[in-house]
Design a protein around this motif. Sequence first.
Motif: not given
Length: 467
Positions: A76-78, A215-223, A240-246, A332-334
Amino acid sequence: MKKIEFKQVESCCSPTLAEKQLSLQEPVHRGELSHLPVAIIGAGPIGLAAAAHLIEAGQSFIIFEAGSKVGENISKWGHVCLFSPWQYNVDKAAGRLLAKAGWLAPSSDGLPTGHELRDQYLRPLAELSEIKSYLHLNTRVVGISRKNADKMKTADREKQPFLIYVEEVGKAKRYETRAVIDASGTWGNANPVLSSGVLTSGEKALHKQIFYGIPDVLGEDRDRYADKHIAIVGGGHSASNTLLDLAKLQETNSHTKLTWIMRRDQLKEAYGGEANDQLEARGKLGSRMHQLVDAGKVNVITPFHIQELQQKGDQVTIIGEQRGVIQEIAQVDEIIVNTGSRPDFTFLRELRLSIDQITESVETLAPLIDPNVHSCGTVRPHGEKELRQMEQGLYIVGMKSYGRAPTFLMATGYEQVRSVVAFLVGDLEAALKVELDLPETGVCSVNRQQVKVVAEEKGDCSTSCTN
């Protein structure tokens, strides 16, 4: 499996507490229950390490894994990359078993992702014949008790085997074991978004718009997140790391709106020591977040205590209290929740537990793992003696042993199970000799590309690896 010869504990003086305890637990490793296996709950890194140590000790075991494959939660966090290199992520007994089978170990200083940890280490380990034959996948433990005894019965309790009730591929089954090592972890039991810590029906109803973890916001969860209004809840390094990827996603999807919700009184608390931080990586993470906020890419709302979530059409309104005033965060969407996780003791209800009421950790561990004092690298070594439960023969190990405390590392869990197995087979000296080689850094993980981005939160002690 090789035959074990048990050593007698002799002393010319009064027996020590440890020696008395060994005597009390004699039915666990010999006598009427000696023909029964040791039950291991969870086929993650710590559960499989426990199996490896039992194999080396010549002891029978059985592993119950709720998932369809080993390391199910890791999957789940691969996409996440660990900070600690391979040398800290491979259990020594497991490494020896793998080496005998011709396994080529990864470079000791390499940094694996979750997927790599699973595919290059856990799966080969689980495929060994010594483990595969005793591994039950798709098997969820639903209850554990003593044979013919509920929690209330005391007489001859320790002489009765454990009864493990499971749902195995949809069928109810029952197994008898002489001991139980619970390495089921906490990953699948995230803390709710509400500041009260209570999971409400309203939050459950919004499960399609709430993600717990990274979430993998720069990969499979991008859309899922591109050009959406996203609320990130949590004030730690995972958030913080989630935010940096977002923020990276925002660079190519300009309509992506970020709202950062925290309970901290001061925003600067989330930045840490920055340049003055003794941990360079953690300092750089704080500095990058500081820059991100100053650039106006993130709307920060703190202190904010979420009290309710309301569905408004296809969006969510977050209602909470800010400095005594009720406020709303609308449209808020997500929602991404980075508020940690907690242990599930439901299936242990009929056993006698020693659990700290605040941290929900093993009771004796609580003062050792206080997150206000200890970081990942400063928790002192501990083993069987600290992990003992009121229920003789039961051990809660790994991440679950730390309860809600955010400082667990795999290397810590490996030493836990080594000590526990030594005690179960009667090697008191080895059980008491607990050693742990960890860098005094408090660092849990790193972003490969950014080299020294730190995360230090329960379970998701990590940060995304981006290409």
